[in-house]
Each structure stands twice: as C-alpha cells, then as structure tokens.
Write a protein that holds these residues in place. Structure first.
Motif, PDB file in Angstrom:
ATOM      1  N   UNK A   2      19.825  49.081 -41.696  1.00 55.12           N
ATOM      2  CA  UNK A   2      20.160  50.441 -41.264  1.00 55.12           C
ATOM      3  C   UNK A   2      20.877  50.432 -39.921  1.00 55.12           C
ATOM      4  N   UNK A   3      20.532  49.486 -39.063  1.00 59.19           N
ATOM      5  CA  UNK A   3      21.182  49.403 -37.749  1.00 59.19           C
ATOM      6  C   UNK A   3      22.616  48.913 -37.852  1.00 59.19           C
ATOM      7  N   UNK A   4      22.964  48.335 -39.004  1.00 55.10           N
ATOM      8  CA  UNK A   4      24.330  47.830 -39.215  1.00 55.10           C
ATOM      9  C   UNK A   4      25.269  48.906 -39.728  1.00 55.10           C
ATOM     10  N   UNK A  37      26.035  35.439 -37.051  1.00 51.70           N
ATOM     11  CA  UNK A  37      25.007  36.496 -37.122  1.00 51.70           C
ATOM     12  C   UNK A  37      23.582  35.951 -37.051  1.00 51.70           C
ATOM     13  N   UNK A  38      23.329  34.805 -37.696  1.00 46.17           N
ATOM     14  CA  UNK A  38      21.995  34.224 -37.645  1.00 46.17           C
ATOM     15  C   UNK A  38      21.637  33.788 -36.216  1.00 46.17           C
ATOM     16  N   UNK A  39      22.596  33.198 -35.519  1.00 44.58           N
ATOM     17  CA  UNK A  39      22.356  32.787 -34.140  1.00 44.58           C
ATOM     18  C   UNK A  39      22.091  33.995 -33.239  1.00 44.58           C
ATOM     19  N   UNK A  56      13.746  43.740 -42.056  1.00 47.15           N
ATOM     20  CA  UNK A  56      14.960  43.570 -42.867  1.00 47.15           C
ATOM     21  C   UNK A  56      15.674  44.902 -43.078  1.00 47.15           C
ATOM     22  N   UNK A  57      14.904  45.939 -43.421  1.00 51.84           N
ATOM     23  CA  UNK A  57      15.508  47.254 -43.652  1.00 51.84           C
ATOM     24  C   UNK A  57      16.045  47.832 -42.354  1.00 51.84           C
ATOM     25  N   UNK A 100      10.901  49.741 -35.429  1.00 53.12           N
ATOM     26  CA  UNK A 100      11.826  48.645 -35.176  1.00 53.12           C
ATOM     27  C   UNK A 100      13.260  49.139 -35.076  1.00 53.12           C
ATOM     28  N   UNK A 101      13.617  50.137 -35.869  1.00 54.11           N
ATOM     29  CA  UNK A 101      14.968  50.703 -35.788  1.00 54.11           C
ATOM     30  C   UNK A 101      15.193  51.350 -34.427  1.00 54.11           C
TER      31      UNK A 101
END
Length: 292
Positions: A93-95, A196-198, A88-89, A174-175
C-alpha cells in the motif's frame, strides 16, 4: 494570567482522581485478597483464609499448564502471521498501488466487526457437516474436514480467524510508520544503486523496528486475552484442547463460582503476561538502542 497556583483547580482535579482510583484500585485489591481465600458460592461454603493454597493448587493442576500452553501457541503463531502479512500489505500500500484507497478501506473492515460476530460467522462457515466450505469441498470430490471437531484443525481455525480479524490493525500501524520515514534516505540509497531488497533490509526494517516492537507487543497482550472467538467457535473443545486462560477463568468463576480459585488464576495470568512482556522487551532492547 496564570492559574498554576490557583487553589480552585484542586476542587476539580482531586474528586475525579479519587473516583478513578477507587474504581480501579478497589476491585484490584479485593480480587487480590480473594485470591488468598477459599470462597465458593455454589455450593455455598464458609469463607476461610488459605494463603497461597489456591496458587499452589493451580500450579499443580495439569489443566492450567495445558491452557497456558494453548494460549501461548495461539498468541505467538497468530501474531507472527499478523505481522508478516501486515508488513507485506503495508509495504504494498505504501508503494502507491492502483486502487490504494479501496484496498485500505477493505483491509480495515474486519477489524471493525465485533469478535463475537466474526466467530459466529466462522462457526457457520466451518461447520463440519453443513458449512459452505465443506459443502464446496464435497462438490469437488474432497472429504469433509473436521475444522472444529479435531484439535489441530480447531486450533488452526481459531488462529486463521484471529489473523483475518486483527491483521488490519497491524497494517494500519505499520503503514502509518512507513509514511513517516524520510524520503532523503531512500534517494541517497537509490544514488548508491541499492536494490529494493537492500533498501528494505538496511533502511526500512531497521527504521520501522520501534513501531514493529510496539505493534507486536500490543497484539501479544491482546491475543493472550482471547476468549470470545474460542468460546463461540469451539467452547474450548474438543475436550479442553482449545481452552485458553481467560476461558478457563470464565469456567471456574461463572460456572463453578469458585471465586478464590478464579482470582488466583487471574493474578497468575497477569504474572505470565508480565514475564512474557519483560522477556520480549529485554531481548529486543539492544536492537532498539542500536537503531535509535
């Protein structure tokens, strides 16, 4: 000029290789040999060969199964939470959220602190009588909570400390994986009006699966070796309710000096981790091959 067949290279490679093999293999062979012996230093007893006697005693010992279950519980719950929170984090951060650089540094700080130091701080914060957390709850009119003196609370406290300290590792890995994903796939998905979910369900998560499997596997192995956090926070108590496999081995080896029994315990521990790792990889192998 080529040095592939130059014999001088052997004078540099073989001594280093032999030293590494001696340092790593000799203790392993000696420990394996010891596991088949009855060897106790205090009180001193004559060494004798018992074969698989130490292993049989361990497998019949309810304490071994209890600590194996406790270790498994701590490992699976803490690693599961680390992955969910870390993913989730990492997605946030990637956004490119505002202040992303500050968040990255602050999220990585817990991982840089020694586990013993973290456990010492946690023990003070969660102290049942004088801890600041319980003092705050008392000021708000709530009763003191037995963070370290009741089994369920003690296990929850250990898991919380593990999650706090090692989630940054999951975030970091993961980042790094998220930042290697190709942008053209997301551009094509945007043209198809994918939500976004898809995009996460059909693109991000499947493409992130290989690194996710590796991260979870690494953290599971490390979590099974937990000793410093438990030793400092609860000492395995109350009773032996929070004792882990490595702490059990420490108690047998460095307090009772039962070396043969401890060696057998160490190899059983190795077998447990190996079996869990093989089962984990076997379950996920079809999904990994499907998303290659």
């Amino acid at each position: 000029m080529t040095t592939r067949n130059d014999p001088i290279k052997h004078f540099f490679i073989w001594p280093a290789l032999i030293i590494v093999l001696v340092i790593s293999i000799f203790p392993l062979i000696y420990s394996l040999t010891t596991s088949f012996m009855s060897m106790r230093l205090v009180p001193p007893m004559p060494t004798r060969f018992v074969g698989f006697g130490n292993y049989a005693d361990l497998l019949q010992n309810p304490r071994f199964w209890h600590v194996a279950g406790t270790t498994t519980l701590i490992a699976f719950i803490s690693v599961g939470l680390q992955y969910v929170i870390g993913l989730s984090v990492a997605l946030a951060l990637n956004s490119r959220v505002p202040g992303e650089g500050i968040f990255r540094v602050s999220f990585l700080l817990p991982m840089l602190v020694a586990p013993v130091a973290v456990a010492l701080i946690a023990r003070q914060v969660l102290n049942p009588t004088m801890g600041p957390l319980n003092e705050l709850m008392s000021a708000l009119g709530f009763p003191n909570l037995p963070f370290l003196t009741q089994t369920s609370w003690a296990l929850g406290s250990i898991i919380a400390v593990e999650v706090w300290q090692w989630t940054p590792f999951v975030i970091l890995m993961l980042l790094a994986g998220l930042q290697t994903l190709p942008d053209d796939v997301y551009e094509a998905a945007a043209l198809e009006n994918a939500t976004p979910w898809q995009q996460f369900r059909d693109i991000t998560f499947p493409m992130l699966l290989p690194i996710s499997v590796a991260v979870v596997f690494i953290r599971l192995i490390e979590s099974y070796k937990i000793i410093d956090t438990v030793f400092v926070m609860t000492g395995g108590g109350p009773g032996i309710s929070t004792e882990t496999l490595t702490l059990f081995a420490y108690q047998e080896g460095f307090k009772k000096f039962n070396l043969g029994y401890t060696s057998a315990l160490s190899f059983l521990f190795l077998i447990v981790i190996t079996v869990i790792g093989l089962v984990y990889l076997a379950i996920l192998k079809p999904y990994l091959e499907k998303h290659k």
